[in-house]
Motif scaffolding. Structure first.
Motif, PDB file in Angstrom:
ATOM      1  N   ALA A 176     -21.982 -11.412  -8.078  1.00  0.00           N
ATOM      2  CA  ALA A 176     -22.975 -10.687  -7.276  1.00  0.00           C
ATOM      3  C   ALA A 176     -23.721 -11.649  -6.346  1.00  0.00           C
ATOM      4  O   ALA A 176     -24.024 -11.315  -5.193  1.00  0.00           O
ATOM      5  CB  ALA A 176     -23.960  -9.958  -8.184  1.00  0.00           C
TER       6      ALA A 176
ATOM      7  N   LEU B  44     -18.066  -5.137  -2.698  1.00  0.00           N
ATOM      8  CA  LEU B  44     -18.681  -5.018  -1.379  1.00  0.00           C
ATOM      9  C   LEU B  44     -17.629  -5.217  -0.281  1.00  0.00           C
ATOM     10  O   LEU B  44     -16.590  -5.845  -0.507  1.00  0.00           O
ATOM     11  CB  LEU B  44     -19.788  -6.054  -1.222  1.00  0.00           C
ATOM     12  CG  LEU B  44     -21.043  -5.806  -2.060  1.00  0.00           C
ATOM     13  CD1 LEU B  44     -21.983  -7.000  -1.992  1.00  0.00           C
ATOM     14  CD2 LEU B  44     -21.759  -4.540  -1.589  1.00  0.00           C
TER      15      LEU B  44
ATOM     16  N   GLN C 140     -21.651  -5.544  -6.047  1.00  0.00           N
ATOM     17  CA  GLN C 140     -23.029  -5.068  -6.184  1.00  0.00           C
ATOM     18  C   GLN C 140     -23.118  -4.240  -7.459  1.00  0.00           C
ATOM     19  O   GLN C 140     -22.270  -3.368  -7.699  1.00  0.00           O
ATOM     20  CB  GLN C 140     -23.429  -4.220  -4.979  1.00  0.00           C
ATOM     21  CG  GLN C 140     -24.874  -3.750  -5.005  1.00  0.00           C
ATOM     22  CD  GLN C 140     -25.219  -2.930  -3.773  1.00  0.00           C
ATOM     23  OE1 GLN C 140     -24.613  -1.900  -3.513  1.00  0.00           O
ATOM     24  NE2 GLN C 140     -26.185  -3.421  -2.995  1.00  0.00           N
TER      25      GLN C 140
ATOM     26  N   ASN D 102     -22.064 -12.225  -3.211  1.00  0.00           N
ATOM     27  CA  ASN D 102     -21.955 -10.994  -2.421  1.00  0.00           C
ATOM     28  C   ASN D 102     -20.559 -10.388  -2.461  1.00  0.00           C
ATOM     29  O   ASN D 102     -20.169  -9.657  -1.538  1.00  0.00           O
ATOM     30  CB  ASN D 102     -22.376 -11.213  -0.962  1.00  0.00           C
ATOM     31  CG  ASN D 102     -23.876 -11.361  -0.810  1.00  0.00           C
ATOM     32  OD1 ASN D 102     -24.636 -10.978  -1.691  1.00  0.00           O
ATOM     33  ND2 ASN D 102     -24.296 -11.926   0.295  1.00  0.00           N
TER      34      ASN D 102
ATOM     35  N   ARG E 121     -24.742  -1.431  -9.470  1.00  0.00           N
ATOM     36  CA  ARG E 121     -25.521  -0.226  -9.223  1.00  0.00           C
ATOM     37  C   ARG E 121     -25.810   0.482 -10.541  1.00  0.00           C
ATOM     38  O   ARG E 121     -24.940   0.564 -11.413  1.00  0.00           O
ATOM     39  CB  ARG E 121     -24.767   0.707  -8.277  1.00  0.00           C
ATOM     40  CG  ARG E 121     -24.424   0.070  -6.936  1.00  0.00           C
ATOM     41  CD  ARG E 121     -23.556   0.983  -6.098  1.00  0.00           C
ATOM     42  NE  ARG E 121     -23.178   0.367  -4.831  1.00  0.00           N
ATOM     43  CZ  ARG E 121     -22.315   0.895  -3.971  1.00  0.00           C
ATOM     44  NH1 ARG E 121     -21.735   2.073  -4.245  1.00  0.00           N
ATOM     45  NH2 ARG E 121     -22.023   0.277  -2.851  1.00  0.00           N
TER      46      ARG E 121
END
Length: 253
Positions: free
Chosen positions: A60, A76, A66, A63, A68
């Protein structure tokens, strides 16, 4: 992939990051696709929930994914990845040959390094110049390829530091991943190391003599030479891939 208890590596966390990160970069999980749930990853990889959770945190931070609350952990889009992260560069390079990656690194080096050399020639301290000289001397015996590559990397990072720009210095760790990839990509033998040594020396002399325009020109020449070598490798790799495809088509006919 799982590791039998007898041969499991000591740092399972690193291996799980590598396994999941490489699979994402290879495209095994499409953008916005959900990763397997935690229990499934625990079972598949043969590790604890703690290891999986820590690996997810690392991915994470890069990047790549993600987390949730309601929809789970999702991949991503490519554009949001930390493209200069050393691990992401390594995973991209370890997969299918990526000519676009080479072209992107060429652009990056041409934009940043000549300007950094120019600034270093104007601002480098005596201590920084001495450090560059020491590093250059360590590059002068390229018979040990790995040691030569490490010294080459330190030389270029030293120029970024000597540029005396705090914002540029803030990019150092990001740029380091691209430079590590770039130098390793084009340096495979003693001859590869020797071929660019004089060009590095020209950059060093211009910085040591505090001649900014000459330093920029010398770095431009050095990066252009690396770009030519890299594109030659790309051409060779593409030709090899084409021959392999023709052989497969001929065998299937």
């Amino acid at each position: 992939m799982s590791w039998p208890p007898a041969i499991r590596p000591k740092r399972l966390h690193d291996h799980v990051v590598d396994e999941l990160g490489a699979r994402i970069v290879r495209g095994e999980f499409a953008p916005d696709a959900a990763l397997p749930v935690e229990d499934a990853l625990v079972a598949e990889l043969g590790v604890s929930r703690t290891v999986v959770r820590e690996a997810i945190k690392v991915l994470a931070q890069k990047n790549l994914i993600q987390v949730r609350t309601r929809t789970g952990t999702r991949v991503l889009p490519f554009a949001q990845w930390n493209q200069l992260d050393p691990d992401i560069l390594r995973w991209r390079f370890a997969g299918a040959f990526d000519a676009k990656l080479i072209e992107d690194v060429i652009d990056l080096r041409r934009i940043i390094e000549p300007a950094a050399a120019e600034l270093a020639a104007a601002r480098a301290t005596a201590e920084q110049i001495d450090s560059l000289r020491v590093t250059f001397s360590e590059m002068s015996d390229p018979s040990q390829v790995a040691a030569h590559i490490a010294a080459d990397l330190r030389f270029h990072l030293g120029i970024l530091e000597a540029a005396g720009n705090h914002l540029l210095l803030g990019l150092r760790h990001s740029i380091e991943g691209a430079l590590t990839f770039a130098i390793g990509f084009s340096t495979h033998s003693k001859d590869d190391g020797l071929s660019s040594l004089a060009l590095h020396g020209n950059v060093l002399r211009a910085i040591a003599e505090h001649k900014p325009a000459r330093a920029r020109a010398a770095m431009n020449t050095l990066v252009d030479r690396w770009a030519e070598d890299s594109l030659r490798i790309v051409k060779s790799q593409n030709a090899k891939a084409q021959r392999a495809r023709r052989a497969q088509e001929k065998a299937a006919a």
